[in-house]
Design a protein around this motif. Structure first.
Motif, PDB file in Angstrom:
ATOM      1  N   TYR A 309       0.846  -1.195   0.000  1.00  0.00           N
ATOM      2  CA  TYR A 309       0.000   0.000   0.000  1.00  0.00           C
ATOM      3  C   TYR A 309       0.881   1.244   0.000  1.00  0.00           C
ATOM      4  O   TYR A 309       1.946   1.274   0.630  1.00  0.00           O
ATOM      5  CB  TYR A 309      -0.899   0.018   1.233  1.00  0.00           C
ATOM      6  N   ALA A 310       0.405   2.254  -0.727  1.00  0.00           N
ATOM      7  CA  ALA A 310       1.052   3.569  -0.710  1.00  0.00           C
ATOM      8  C   ALA A 310       0.241   4.477   0.194  1.00  0.00           C
ATOM      9  O   ALA A 310      -0.965   4.276   0.385  1.00  0.00           O
ATOM     10  CB  ALA A 310       1.128   4.145  -2.125  1.00  0.00           C
ATOM     11  N   ILE A 311       0.923   5.471   0.762  1.00  0.00           N
ATOM     12  CA  ILE A 311       0.266   6.398   1.675  1.00  0.00           C
ATOM     13  C   ILE A 311       0.064   7.746   0.984  1.00  0.00           C
ATOM     14  O   ILE A 311       1.027   8.376   0.543  1.00  0.00           O
ATOM     15  CB  ILE A 311       1.098   6.594   2.967  1.00  0.00           C
ATOM     16  N   ASN A 312      -1.211   8.155   0.895  1.00  0.00           N
ATOM     17  CA  ASN A 312      -1.514   9.468   0.294  1.00  0.00           C
ATOM     18  C   ASN A 312      -0.891  10.555   1.168  1.00  0.00           C
ATOM     19  O   ASN A 312      -1.164  10.630   2.369  1.00  0.00           O
ATOM     20  CB  ASN A 312      -3.035   9.663   0.211  1.00  0.00           C
ATOM     21  N   PRO A 313      -0.030  11.401   0.606  1.00  0.00           N
ATOM     22  CA  PRO A 313       0.701  12.378   1.427  1.00  0.00           C
ATOM     23  C   PRO A 313      -0.179  13.460   2.047  1.00  0.00           C
ATOM     24  O   PRO A 313       0.238  14.120   2.997  1.00  0.00           O
ATOM     25  CB  PRO A 313       1.694  12.987   0.442  1.00  0.00           C
ATOM     26  N   LEU A 314      -1.417  13.633   1.552  1.00  0.00           N
ATOM     27  CA  LEU A 314      -2.270  14.698   2.071  1.00  0.00           C
ATOM     28  C   LEU A 314      -3.335  14.229   3.068  1.00  0.00           C
ATOM     29  O   LEU A 314      -3.742  15.000   3.934  1.00  0.00           O
ATOM     30  CB  LEU A 314      -2.948  15.449   0.907  1.00  0.00           C
ATOM     31  N   ASN A 315      -3.793  13.007   2.919  1.00  0.00           N
ATOM     32  CA  ASN A 315      -4.826  12.564   3.872  1.00  0.00           C
ATOM     33  C   ASN A 315      -4.500  11.250   4.556  1.00  0.00           C
ATOM     34  O   ASN A 315      -5.283  10.744   5.359  1.00  0.00           O
ATOM     35  CB  ASN A 315      -6.194  12.466   3.176  1.00  0.00           C
ATOM     36  N   GLY A 316      -3.344  10.656   4.252  1.00  0.00           N
ATOM     37  CA  GLY A 316      -2.915   9.441   4.922  1.00  0.00           C
ATOM     38  C   GLY A 316      -3.638   8.188   4.493  1.00  0.00           C
ATOM     39  O   GLY A 316      -3.404   7.115   5.081  1.00  0.00           O
ATOM     40  N   ASP A 317      -4.503   8.238   3.484  1.00  0.00           N
ATOM     41  CA  ASP A 317      -5.204   7.040   3.020  1.00  0.00           C
ATOM     42  C   ASP A 317      -4.207   5.978   2.561  1.00  0.00           C
ATOM     43  O   ASP A 317      -3.197   6.285   1.916  1.00  0.00           O
ATOM     44  CB  ASP A 317      -6.125   7.384   1.840  1.00  0.00           C
ATOM     45  N   LYS A 318      -4.527   4.709   2.890  1.00  0.00           N
ATOM     46  CA  LYS A 318      -3.744   3.580   2.389  1.00  0.00           C
ATOM     47  C   LYS A 318      -4.298   3.195   1.020  1.00  0.00           C
ATOM     48  O   LYS A 318      -5.482   2.911   0.871  1.00  0.00           O
ATOM     49  CB  LYS A 318      -3.837   2.397   3.357  1.00  0.00           C
ATOM     50  N   ILE A 319      -3.423   3.168   0.046  1.00  0.00           N
ATOM     51  CA  ILE A 319      -3.855   2.963  -1.338  1.00  0.00           C
ATOM     52  C   ILE A 319      -3.217   1.678  -1.873  1.00  0.00           C
ATOM     53  O   ILE A 319      -1.989   1.550  -1.870  1.00  0.00           O
ATOM     54  CB  ILE A 319      -3.414   4.158  -2.209  1.00  0.00           C
ATOM     55  N   PRO A 320      -4.006   0.718  -2.311  1.00  0.00           N
ATOM     56  CA  PRO A 320      -3.450  -0.542  -2.834  1.00  0.00           C
ATOM     57  C   PRO A 320      -2.621  -0.303  -4.092  1.00  0.00           C
ATOM     58  O   PRO A 320      -2.968   0.531  -4.935  1.00  0.00           O
ATOM     59  CB  PRO A 320      -4.684  -1.379  -3.135  1.00  0.00           C
TER      60      PRO A 320
END
Length: 938
Positions: A309-320
């Protein structure tokens, strides 16, 4: 009459030129320099018509500039490394150097036979050690400055050429040279940092006198775009995906990331995990796909989850994170942030794999989009939604604000991206410049010391084995490390042969120098090239690399200019009617077996395609070796002489236009040359010393020709220049029959020689000699026109004269009278002159037909001509540019035509009667206009 013997004349003058060294040139600060250059050829054998056209354009310009007082640098050389020679060596069991040197000798012999005015002392060939040594020297200087580097990279592998290709050498997924399908392959390769010069390469195009098409191609290839970088950390690793995007306004809508399936991190992410087997199977599938078709809109989008997972730098969402087939490694980060609600490709992928669709831009009209109900992506502008502090902001405004936020938190910011990649220069082949690097187990990668250059190609390389022939040469590969002295191995890759052609134009300025690539004083005097001539097929690769090398050598302090070529001319193709099968939808190439016998794909006797049996048609095709339809100039030279070959190739079409080859056209041009030869050698039956009135027309035509031909040579409209010369020769031939003024006729003959000298130099040297002049016409001063014979007033009058000739000939064709008994020329009444001047002035001021008619009818002296005026105004208002007033009144126009009556009768071959409209009872008299007499033909 002196007989024209082209073979004898041409060989004789070529010998004299060479003995007198008239084309050898040195720096001369007292003269203005002109550097004329054609793209140097790959020596594949004999010259063909494309070569003939390219070099004759250049030679014509070089000769013209010499005659205009320029100090002209005009050199020639050979781009003699390359894969074709190596492939031929493998097939024939010979060494590529043998084939290459044989081909160089052949094409050089052809070039000399055509009579090109090269300074042969300056010849360079990229296979010479004194040349490729400097390829290596430049490589080492670039390595010192960090502009040359080595890294493992996914490269374009051509199985047909068994070598790596640069991105620019892959056309629609196929090798630019052999058309084999190109496959991706990981190799450690050498690169040049051309991207560091991307901005300068882009900006420099604005100041170049190049075809706009070529500049656009280069701009598109460099591909500058403004955008934002956003750093997505990969959870559980120390890696970060730095994503470039032009739509950072959608960053809150990212619901997955897609990496190129061949990205090296993918294997790391899945190693020893439950996702490994599925990924490896997917990887093999993707690697078999065409690398470039993967990105096409119609290609099915596929992917597999990588378990990370990648981490969205603005909201911290975990992105597959997925591996996908529609992302290419080597373009940007090799990964993209996927926003399915606002990108159609991402939308299709998300739908297929059940990934959430998050809407973060709503339409301006207030309609509310919901991800699960969308049937396609919303890609229009709107207002941000579900984007934290940026919600409610128009998306285009939000782009800059979000970029600033990323910069503020240290996770990215605004940036500029380029489509262009660094130049991959490694090639796994023998016949090229050895890369001057050594691999040592102790010291790592070590550059060859400058004083040990050149690293020479070995003579014991073995061809025909798998892999690079250099790897099979122990004498080459085994070497001592320059640092520690221990056993080491050389780099076996050689340089892309585009390196050879990236700076040869600089080497021409001081070809024999031994301690630096070229002398700064020499290159500063001659450079940059003033006129470069070559094919449009080199619009990106060669020209871009040459510009790059010019900038790096400038930065090395070797010269001070920024661009290699001020002006560029891309000549049109030479075409030939060639068999074409409409059923197979292709041209039918000739082919030959190993014994050299033709095994063609079409049957000349039955005119059918050997593949499908359909009857073929003849269609215009580019001359090419692949079609087997190349024609050598040698046949023309043997039959008609080199000057006819030169004349025809320049007369068929202007240089930038395509031209069709024609045997009939070549024969016709030979006849034109023979007529000019006879005309210039002609001695009129009788001449006079007195000045006659119709000498004025000849003076006008002579000086108009000089002016027009000079301008046309300068603008490279050489066909048009030839037509001007041929037209004047026709006029002079008639003048010769009229008891010409001896001095004027002789001046015209000599001027014809000078005008033609750049195109047919051998014939003109002989004619100049026969006229009693010392050699060489090639070095004579170009004639200047005298404006007293072609000022505006004189031109208008003689144009009026020529228009009468044209009108008479057109009427003759219409009424089908070959030789009229009598032609009456009716000169317009003086009121028409005054009326025309006033009318043209009013039209210039924006007056319409109604205004013009009203003005005319307001004048009492014109009312009685109302019917004539109405018709006249209708004609003049439709096309005012066709009308003028060459004469102020009827008397002067009448006097002009009367004075030139003998000339008119000679030109038209019949009795001419000149009459004033006021004295005429001919029904056609009303048609007479100023400068456009009415005509009555019987």
């Amino acid at each position: 009459m002196v007989e024209y013997k082209p073979q004898e004349i041409e060989l004789g003058w070529q010998k004299k030129w060479e003995e007198a060294k008239i084309f050898e040139v040195e720096k001369d600060p007292s003269k203005k320099k002109f550097y004329c250059l054609e793209m140097y050829p790959y020596p594949s054998g004999k010259m063909h018509m494309g070569h003939l056209r390219n070099y004759t354009i250049g030679d014509t310009l070089a000769r013209f500039k010499r005659m205009n007082g320029f100090n002209v640098l005009y050199p020639m050389g050979y781009d003699s490394f390359g894969l074709p020679a190596e492939i031929a060596a493998i097939k024939q069991g010979t060494h590529p150097e043998i084939t290459t040197r044989k081909n160089i000798a052949s094409i050089k012999e052809n070039q000399k036979r055509i009579g090109y005015s090269y300074d042969w002392r300056r010849e360079v060939s990229s296979i010479e050690k004194d040349y490729y040594r400097w390829n290596q020297w430049i490589f080492l200087k670039m390595y010192e400055k960090g502009l040359a580097y080595r890294k493992e990279s996914l490269v374009n592998w051509c199985p047909g050429c068994t070598s790596v290709l640069a991105n620019e050498q892959v056309i629609n997924g196929k090798c630019w040279r052999c058309s084999s399908d190109v496959n991706p392959k990981f190799l450690s390769q050498w690169f040049y940092k051309i991207r560091e010069y991307a901005d300068e390469l882009l900006q420099g195009l604005d100041d170049l006198e190049w075809p706009e098409k070529v500049k656009t191609m280069q701009r598109n290839w460099i591909g500058r775009s403004e955008g934002t970088v956003a750093d997505f950390a990969v959870e559980g690793t120390d890696k970060t995906l730095s994503i470039f995007t032009t739509r950072v306004d959608t960053i809150f809508g990212v619901t997955f990331m897609t990496m190129a399936a061949e990205h090296p991190w993918c294997k790391e992410f899945v190693k020893d995990t439950e996702y490994e087997a599925e990924y490896l199977e997917f990887y093999e599938e993707v690697m078999e796909q065409d690398r470039y078709k993967r990105m096409a809109d119609e290609t099915e989008k596929k992917g597999v989850f990588l378990g990370k997972y990648a981490i969205n730098p603005l909201n911290g969402d975990k992105i597959p994170i997925y591996a996908g087939n529609f992302v290419i490694y080597g373009y940007g980060a090799g990964a993209v942030m996927a926003v399915p609600a606002h990108d159609q490709r991402d939308f299709e992928f998300a739908k297929k794999y059940g990934i959430p669709i998050k809407v973060v831009i709503q339409p301006f009209d207030g309609f509310v989009l919901e991800g699960e109900k969308m049937s396609r992506a919303f890609i229009e502008d709107g207002v941000l939604d579900k984007s934290e502090d940026f919600s409610g902001v128009e998306n285009r405004v939000a782009i800059d604000r979000i970029a600033e936020k990323l910069k503020e938190i240290g996770k990215g910011g605004k940036t500029t991206n380029y489509k262009i990649r660094d130049w991959l220069v490694s090639r796994q082949r023998y016949w090229g410049t050895p890369i001057p690097m050594i691999f040592c187990d102790e010291c790592g990668v070590v550059p060859v010391p400058i004083d040990q250059l050149p690293v020479e190609l070995p003579q014991d390389a073995v061809f025909g084995k798998t892999g690079n022939p250099l790897e099979h040469s122990e004498s080459f590969m085994n070497v001592s490390c320059p640092k520690c002295g221990k056993a080491a191995r050389r780099e076996s890759d050689t340089m892309d042969t585009f390196v050879d052609s990236s700076w040869y134009f600089l080497k021409y300025t001081s070809p024999k120098l031994g301690d630096v690539p070229f002398n700064k004083e020499d290159v500063e005097y001659w450079g940059p090239v003033d006129q470069y001539i070559g094919g449009i097929e080199h619009a990106i690769l060669h020209l871009l690399y040459a510009r790059f090398f010019t900038k790096i050598t400038r930065d090395f302090g070797l010269h001070s200019f920024n661009e290699p070529f001020k002006a560029l001319l891309t000549q049109g193709m030479v075409n030939l009617p060639h068999p074409y099968c409409e059923s197979c939808n292709k041209f039918l190439p000739k082919s030959y077996n190993k014994e050299g016998n033709w095994t063609g794909e079409y049957n000349m006797e039955t005119e059918t395609c050997n593949t499908c049996g359909s009857k073929y048609i003849l269609k215009s095709a580019k001359m090419s070796k692949s079609l087997g339809n190349t024609i050598s100039p040698q046949r023309i030279v043997e039959e008609f002489g080199a000057d006819t070959a030169r004349f025809f190739i320049m007369h068929a079409a202007n240089p930038v236009k395509e031209m069709d080859w024609s045997d009939a056209g070549c024969s016709a041009d030979n006849r034109i040359m023979l007529k000019i030869w006879d005309l210039v050698n002609d001695i009129p039956i009788s001449t006079r010393d007195s000045v006659d009135v119709y000498d004025g027309y000849i003076q006008y035509r002579l000086h108009r020709m000089i002016r027009n031909v000079t301008e046309l040579y300068q603008t490279m409209l050489i066909r048009d220049a030839l037509n001007e010369i041929i037209g004047f020769a026709d006029v002079l031939r008639k003048y010769c029959e009229m008891v010409p003024n001896k001095q004027l006729f002789g001046q015209c003959q000599e001027t014809l020689i000078l005008m033609l000298a750049p195109i047919v130099p051998h014939m003109c040297e002989e004619l100049w000699h026969l006229k009693g002049h010392d050699p060489y016409v090639s070095l004579c001063k170009w004639p200047a026109f005298d404006s007293q014979y072609i000022n505006e007033s004189i031109e208008l009058r003689w144009q009026c004269y020529e228009n009468v000739l044209d009108d008479v000939k057109n009427i003759q064709k219409l009424i089908k009278i070959e030789v009229p008994k009598e032609i009456q020329i009716i000169i317009a009444d003086s009121w028409k002159n005054q009326f025309t001047e006033e009318t043209l002035s009013m039209i210039k001021d924006g007056k319409n037909f109604g205004d013009l008619m009203k003005n005319a009818m307001s004048k009492p002296d014109l009312k009685r001509y109302g019917k004539q005026i109405k018709g006249f105004l209708g004609r003049i208002s439709k096309n005012p540019g066709k009308f003028s007033v060459p004469f102020p009144n009827q008397e002067e126009e009448y006097a002009f035509f009367t004075e030139n009556l003998a000339l008119l009768e000679n030109d038209l071959g019949t009795k001419i009667i000149i009459v004033k409209e006021t004295n005429s009872d001919n029904k056609k008299k009303d048609q007479a206009l100023p400068g456009k007499p009415a005509l009555s033909i019987k």
